[in-house]
Design a protein around this motif. Structure first.
Motif, PDB file in Angstrom:
ATOM      1  N   GLN A  35       0.826  -1.300   0.116  1.00 18.33           N
ATOM      2  CA  GLN A  35       0.063  -0.276  -0.329  1.00 18.33           C
ATOM      3  C   GLN A  35       1.007   0.960  -0.206  1.00 18.33           C
ATOM      4  OE1 GLN A  35      -3.834  -2.161   2.466  1.00 18.33           O
ATOM      5  NE2 GLN A  35      -2.953  -0.129   3.258  1.00 18.33           N
ATOM      6  N   ASP A  36       1.918   1.245  -0.226  1.00 18.22           N
ATOM      7  CA  ASP A  36       2.788   2.564   0.004  1.00 18.22           C
ATOM      8  C   ASP A  36       2.881   3.327   1.065  1.00 18.22           C
ATOM      9  OD1 ASP A  36       5.464   3.845  -1.240  1.00 18.22           O
ATOM     10  OD2 ASP A  36       3.906   4.943  -2.208  1.00 18.22           O
ATOM     11  N   ALA A  37       2.379   3.181   2.504  1.00 18.32           N
ATOM     12  CA  ALA A  37       2.124   3.423   3.650  1.00 18.32           C
ATOM     13  C   ALA A  37       2.870   2.918   4.756  1.00 18.32           C
ATOM     14  CB  ALA A  37       0.934   3.172   3.904  1.00 18.32           C
ATOM     15  N   PRO A  38       4.861   2.908   4.561  1.00 15.97           N
ATOM     16  CA  PRO A  38       4.971   2.506   5.710  1.00 15.97           C
ATOM     17  C   PRO A  38       4.871   2.808   7.140  1.00 15.97           C
ATOM     18  CG  PRO A  38       6.420   4.224   4.158  1.00 15.97           C
ATOM     19  CD  PRO A  38       5.367   4.045   3.671  1.00 15.97           C
ATOM     20  N   ALA A  39       5.071   1.879   8.274  1.00 15.83           N
ATOM     21  CA  ALA A  39       4.628   2.177   9.871  1.00 15.83           C
ATOM     22  C   ALA A  39       6.077   2.092   9.656  1.00 15.83           C
ATOM     23  CB  ALA A  39       3.652   2.125   9.488  1.00 15.83           C
ATOM     24  N   PRO A  40       6.403   3.357  11.299  1.00 14.42           N
ATOM     25  CA  PRO A  40       7.789   2.084  11.597  1.00 14.42           C
ATOM     26  C   PRO A  40       6.924   1.199  12.528  1.00 14.42           C
ATOM     27  CG  PRO A  40       6.432   4.848  13.158  1.00 14.42           C
ATOM     28  CD  PRO A  40       5.726   4.346  11.903  1.00 14.42           C
ATOM     29  N   GLY A  41       8.243  -0.114  13.570  1.00 15.04           N
ATOM     30  CA  GLY A  41       7.988  -0.474  14.135  1.00 15.04           C
ATOM     31  C   GLY A  41       8.927  -1.831  13.351  1.00 15.04           C
ATOM     32  N   VAL A  42       7.981  -3.509  13.928  1.00 20.23           N
ATOM     33  CA  VAL A  42       7.878  -4.703  13.645  1.00 20.23           C
ATOM     34  C   VAL A  42       8.055  -4.369  12.607  1.00 20.23           C
ATOM     35  CG1 VAL A  42       8.859  -6.818  15.189  1.00 20.23           C
ATOM     36  CG2 VAL A  42       9.111  -4.521  15.727  1.00 20.23           C
ATOM     37  N   ALA A  43       8.544  -5.175  11.272  1.00 19.58           N
ATOM     38  CA  ALA A  43       8.034  -5.217  10.239  1.00 19.58           C
ATOM     39  C   ALA A  43       7.643  -6.955   9.593  1.00 19.58           C
ATOM     40  CB  ALA A  43       8.982  -4.775   9.334  1.00 19.58           C
ATOM     41  N   TRP A  44       6.303  -6.950  10.646  1.00 18.25           N
ATOM     42  CA  TRP A  44       6.113  -7.954  10.628  1.00 18.25           C
ATOM     43  C   TRP A  44       5.031  -8.540   9.471  1.00 18.25           C
ATOM     44  CZ3 TRP A  44       6.351 -11.908  15.321  1.00 18.25           C
ATOM     45  CH2 TRP A  44       7.174 -10.694  16.545  1.00 18.25           C
ATOM     46  N   ASP A  45       5.402 -10.219   9.317  1.00 21.17           N
ATOM     47  CA  ASP A  45       5.069 -10.400   7.900  1.00 21.17           C
ATOM     48  C   ASP A  45       3.360 -11.021   8.247  1.00 21.17           C
ATOM     49  OD1 ASP A  45       7.086 -10.536   5.929  1.00 21.17           O
ATOM     50  OD2 ASP A  45       7.427 -12.512   6.371  1.00 21.17           O
ATOM     51  N   LEU A  46       3.604 -12.646   8.317  1.00 21.77           N
ATOM     52  CA  LEU A  46       1.932 -12.512   9.020  1.00 21.77           C
ATOM     53  C   LEU A  46       2.357 -13.733  10.229  1.00 21.77           C
ATOM     54  CD1 LEU A  46      -0.485 -12.818   6.190  1.00 21.77           C
ATOM     55  CD2 LEU A  46      -0.743 -11.169   7.429  1.00 21.77           C
ATOM     56  N   GLY A  47       3.092 -13.643  10.982  1.00 20.34           N
ATOM     57  CA  GLY A  47       3.855 -14.538  11.304  1.00 20.34           C
ATOM     58  C   GLY A  47       4.043 -14.358  13.246  1.00 20.34           C
ATOM     59  N   GLY A  48       2.762 -13.524  13.192  1.00 18.34           N
ATOM     60  CA  GLY A  48       3.103 -12.938  14.652  1.00 18.34           C
ATOM     61  C   GLY A  48       1.105 -13.190  15.409  1.00 18.34           C
ATOM     62  N   VAL A  49       1.404 -14.328  15.065  1.00 13.88           N
ATOM     63  CA  VAL A  49       0.349 -14.837  15.761  1.00 13.88           C
ATOM     64  C   VAL A  49       0.036 -16.406  16.020  1.00 13.88           C
ATOM     65  CG1 VAL A  49      -0.923 -15.441  13.448  1.00 13.88           C
ATOM     66  CG2 VAL A  49      -1.834 -15.050  15.276  1.00 13.88           C
ATOM     67  N   GLY A  50      -0.555 -16.784  16.875  1.00 18.80           N
ATOM     68  CA  GLY A  50       0.521 -17.989  17.408  1.00 18.80           C
ATOM     69  C   GLY A  50      -1.274 -19.170  17.611  1.00 18.80           C
ATOM     70  N   VAL A  51      -2.007 -20.069  17.805  1.00 16.57           N
ATOM     71  CA  VAL A  51      -2.852 -21.227  18.622  1.00 16.57           C
ATOM     72  C   VAL A  51      -1.511 -21.992  19.646  1.00 16.57           C
ATOM     73  CG1 VAL A  51      -4.309 -22.539  19.713  1.00 16.57           C
ATOM     74  CG2 VAL A  51      -4.368 -20.580  17.424  1.00 16.57           C
ATOM     75  N   PRO A  88      -5.196   3.036   6.409  1.00 14.73           N
ATOM     76  CA  PRO A  88      -3.735   3.024   7.198  1.00 14.73           C
ATOM     77  C   PRO A  88      -3.429   3.559   8.970  1.00 14.73           C
ATOM     78  CG  PRO A  88      -4.180   4.293   5.128  1.00 14.73           C
ATOM     79  CD  PRO A  88      -4.903   3.560   5.561  1.00 14.73           C
ATOM     80  N   ASN A  89      -2.452   3.812   9.291  1.00 15.05           N
ATOM     81  CA  ASN A  89      -2.300   4.041  10.740  1.00 15.05           C
ATOM     82  C   ASN A  89      -1.105   4.179  11.397  1.00 15.05           C
ATOM     83  OD1 ASN A  89      -2.035   2.070  12.967  1.00 15.05           O
ATOM     84  ND2 ASN A  89      -3.176   1.658  11.930  1.00 15.05           N
ATOM     85  N   ASP A  90      -1.156   5.595  12.254  1.00 18.00           N
ATOM     86  CA  ASP A  90       0.848   5.934  11.556  1.00 18.00           C
ATOM     87  C   ASP A  90       1.004   4.295  12.684  1.00 18.00           C
ATOM     88  OD1 ASP A  90      -0.223   8.486  10.860  1.00 18.00           O
ATOM     89  OD2 ASP A  90       0.403   9.040  12.897  1.00 18.00           O
ATOM     90  N   LEU A  91       0.494   3.829  13.472  1.00 11.50           N
ATOM     91  CA  LEU A  91       1.956   3.491  14.196  1.00 11.50           C
ATOM     92  C   LEU A  91       1.720   1.462  13.451  1.00 11.50           C
ATOM     93  CD1 LEU A  91       1.842   3.914  18.089  1.00 11.50           C
ATOM     94  CD2 LEU A  91       3.930   4.395  15.637  1.00 11.50           C
ATOM     95  N   GLY A  92       0.750   1.372  12.591  1.00  8.58           N
ATOM     96  CA  GLY A  92       0.738   0.550  11.062  1.00  8.58           C
ATOM     97  C   GLY A  92       0.279  -0.860  12.068  1.00  8.58           C
ATOM     98  N   TYR A  93      -0.706  -0.929  13.088  1.00  4.12           N
ATOM     99  CA  TYR A  93      -1.679  -1.946  13.659  1.00  4.12           C
ATOM    100  C   TYR A  93      -2.972  -2.177  13.349  1.00  4.12           C
ATOM    101  CZ  TYR A  93       0.692  -0.230  17.827  1.00  4.12           C
ATOM    102  OH  TYR A  93       1.883  -0.218  19.108  1.00  4.12           O
ATOM    103  N   LEU A  94      -3.376  -3.730  12.850  1.00 10.31           N
ATOM    104  CA  LEU A  94      -4.434  -4.159  12.971  1.00 10.31           C
ATOM    105  C   LEU A  94      -4.492  -4.196  11.134  1.00 10.31           C
ATOM    106  CD1 LEU A  94      -6.891  -2.432  15.390  1.00 10.31           C
ATOM    107  CD2 LEU A  94      -5.279  -4.636  15.092  1.00 10.31           C
ATOM    108  N   PHE A  95      -3.568  -4.622  10.436  1.00  8.46           N
ATOM    109  CA  PHE A  95      -3.290  -5.082   8.938  1.00  8.46           C
ATOM    110  C   PHE A  95      -4.260  -5.912   9.163  1.00  8.46           C
ATOM    111  CE2 PHE A  95      -2.561  -6.927   5.186  1.00  8.46           C
ATOM    112  CZ  PHE A  95      -1.967  -6.030   4.567  1.00  8.46           C
ATOM    113  N   ASP A  96      -5.640  -5.618   7.933  1.00  7.78           N
ATOM    114  CA  ASP A  96      -6.273  -6.181   7.302  1.00  7.78           C
ATOM    115  C   ASP A  96      -6.844  -6.996   6.212  1.00  7.78           C
ATOM    116  OD1 ASP A  96      -7.622  -4.419   7.040  1.00  7.78           O
ATOM    117  OD2 ASP A  96      -9.263  -4.057   8.073  1.00  7.78           O
ATOM    118  N   GLY A  97      -5.955  -6.237   5.033  1.00 12.20           N
ATOM    119  CA  GLY A  97      -6.157  -6.420   3.810  1.00 12.20           C
ATOM    120  C   GLY A  97      -6.002  -7.314   2.997  1.00 12.20           C
ATOM    121  N   VAL A  98      -6.048  -7.952   1.424  1.00 10.65           N
ATOM    122  CA  VAL A  98      -5.580  -9.583   1.786  1.00 10.65           C
ATOM    123  C   VAL A  98      -4.503  -9.121   1.510  1.00 10.65           C
ATOM    124  CG1 VAL A  98      -6.304 -11.083  -0.638  1.00 10.65           C
ATOM    125  CG2 VAL A  98      -8.252  -9.670   1.034  1.00 10.65           C
ATOM    126  N   VAL A  99      -3.656 -10.138   1.718  1.00 12.91           N
ATOM    127  CA  VAL A  99      -2.193 -10.232   1.463  1.00 12.91           C
ATOM    128  C   VAL A  99      -2.003 -10.726  -0.323  1.00 12.91           C
ATOM    129  CG1 VAL A  99      -0.121 -11.395   1.797  1.00 12.91           C
ATOM    130  CG2 VAL A  99      -1.493 -10.534   3.619  1.00 12.91           C
TER     131      VAL A  99
END
Length: 427
Positions: free
Chosen positions: A173-189, A409-420
């Motif tokens: 989305q060409d909207a970079p945000a500061p912070g850890v550049a997680w892919d989708l692997g910051g999750v687990g059950v 988008p939001n400044d700190l890059g939280y809660l990404f929900d777009g289709v990857v």
């Protein structure tokens, strides 16, 4: 029908944020003026999107190598290191069961993993919400053995970093945000076993006046922007604390690994990962509202469409991931079985769709997962020709929440929900 607990998280955070700004909430360790000054610094940082999120500069505790913020091995086929963190690689879940094995479960550290002595460890409860208002210096204490003697419960719960998927704000989305550049692997059950927080609170002398409970980790202080914010901590409303929150001492049938909170951590089902404090030690139980930097300054939504003091994060967003390497190589003219998982903080997944280049079609859901914290699915695909292809998956949960083509988008890059958009090469 009762309101979902995940919506209570947003309500609680929003209310505490207003009370904090009005000077009606309290929390030891950080002055409100210091946080407001830090807020100005953070606003300047986020306005310059190329800047990195400030990192901790607190010294490591005795016995911890400051160059090794994570204790467990990080095999490259299982985990991708990200500064003080490590994310699960999705191909490592191929052929696995419902839960994520401990060796590949993601690690989110604000500083470094502490090495704690279980025999010396104590859970220390204090505050005005307990009978006789014990103090931090003279708390009500429980040893690990005492917790283990209490009635045990097991919960299969999902934990997810609020910044999971942050990389795609920049990449898609060409909207970079500061912070850890997680892919989708910051999750687990995982299967968590322990004692209910509510059980311990009542044994400690919980009063009817209690409104907030704030667990605090035993990892080193977090220092950023020149301000020492103290140890990681975040308040919970008493209603949530008495409902399904667990003081866990086992993970997937084993004692908690060091990186995941040994000897005891908090597990807060349905809430963002920062609420599930690791290495819990002190627990403040208060008859007045509590705040911390982790619910007033961080883990809030800033930027266009949000007020200057930010919005509460609220419910984790809907996401979907393929159990497939990024830019995987697949054979042409042969049917392949695509596997993946979808999840949402608002409730179980209702349906999943997959697009392999010829439009959206339903995926096949694993029946045994229905109603759980995440949903496994499969889809058959016969690549028609060699070359580059893009795979997409999107899910809808039982509340009707789904995944847009683009995340807001939001400044700190939280809660990404777009289709990857997941690339593959057909050979």
């Amino acid at each position: 029908m009762s309101r979902p607990l995940s919506s209570e998280e947003a309500d609680h955070d929003a209310r505490r944020g207003r009370q904090w700004l009005a000077g009606e909430a309290h929390g030891a360790g950080v002055a409100r003026d210091d946080l407001l000054e830090l807020g100005s610094a953070m606003a300047a940082l986020t306005a310059a999107a190329a800047e990195r999120e400030p990192v901790a500069v607190a010294p490591a505790p005795v016995g911890v190598d400051p160059g090794s913020p994570i204790a467990k091995p990080l095999p490259p086929e299982l985990l991708r290191p990200l500064e003080t963190n490590a994310e699960m690689r999705w191909p490592a879940m191929a052929g696995q069961g419902y839960v994520v094995p401990n060796d590949r479960f993601f690690v989110r550290n604000h500083t470094v993993t502490p090495r704690l002595d279980a025999d010396a460890w104590r859970l220390r409860l204090f505050g005005t919400g307990l009978r006789d208002a014990p103090t931090r210096d003279a708390p009500v204490e429980f040893t690990l053995d005492e917790l283990r003697r209490l009635p045990a419960e097991e919960s299969t719960a999902l934990l997810e970093c609020a910044g999971n998927g942050r990389r795609f704000f920049a990449d898609q989305q060409d909207a970079p945000a500061p912070g850890v550049a997680w892919d989708l692997g910051g999750v687990g059950v995982a299967r968590w076993r322990g004692v209910r927080l509510g059980t311990v609170l009542r044994l400690a002398g919980l009063t009817d006046d209690a409104v907030d409970v704030m667990p605090e980790g035993l990892d080193p202080d977090y220092v950023t922007g020149g301000v020492n914010l103290g140890r990681v901590r975040r308040p919970l409303p008493i209603a949530k604390a008495l409902d399904d929150v667990l003081l866990a001492y086992e993970m997937n049938g084993e004692p908690l690994p060091a990186d995941h909170g040994f000897p005891v951590r908090v597990v807060v089902p349905g809430w963002i990962g920062i609420s599930s404090i690791k290495w819990v030690g002190p627990v403040e139980v208060s008859a007045t509202p509590l705040f911390s930097p982790w619910n007033t300054q961080f883990y809030r939504m800033f930027g266009p469409g949000h007020p200057a003091d930010g919005d509460a994060l609220g419910t984790q967003s809907v996401k979907s991931a393929f159990e497939l390497a990024w830019d995987a190589h697949l054979p042409a003219g042969t049917e392949v079985r695509l596997h993946g998982r979808s999840w949402s903080g608002a409730g179980p997944i209702d349906r999943v769709e997959v697009d392999t280049g010829d439009g959206w079609r339903p995926a096949e859901l694993v029946a045994a997962d229905r109603g759980g914290p995440w949903q496994r699915w499969t889809a058959a695909w016969r690549p028609p020709a060699r070359g580059r292809w893009t795979l997409r998956a999107r899910a809808t949960d039982v509340t009707g929440a789904g995944q847009p083509d683009r995340a807001a988008p939001n400044d700190l890059g939280y809660l990404f929900d777009g289709v990857v958009r997941h690339p593959v090469t057909v050979v």
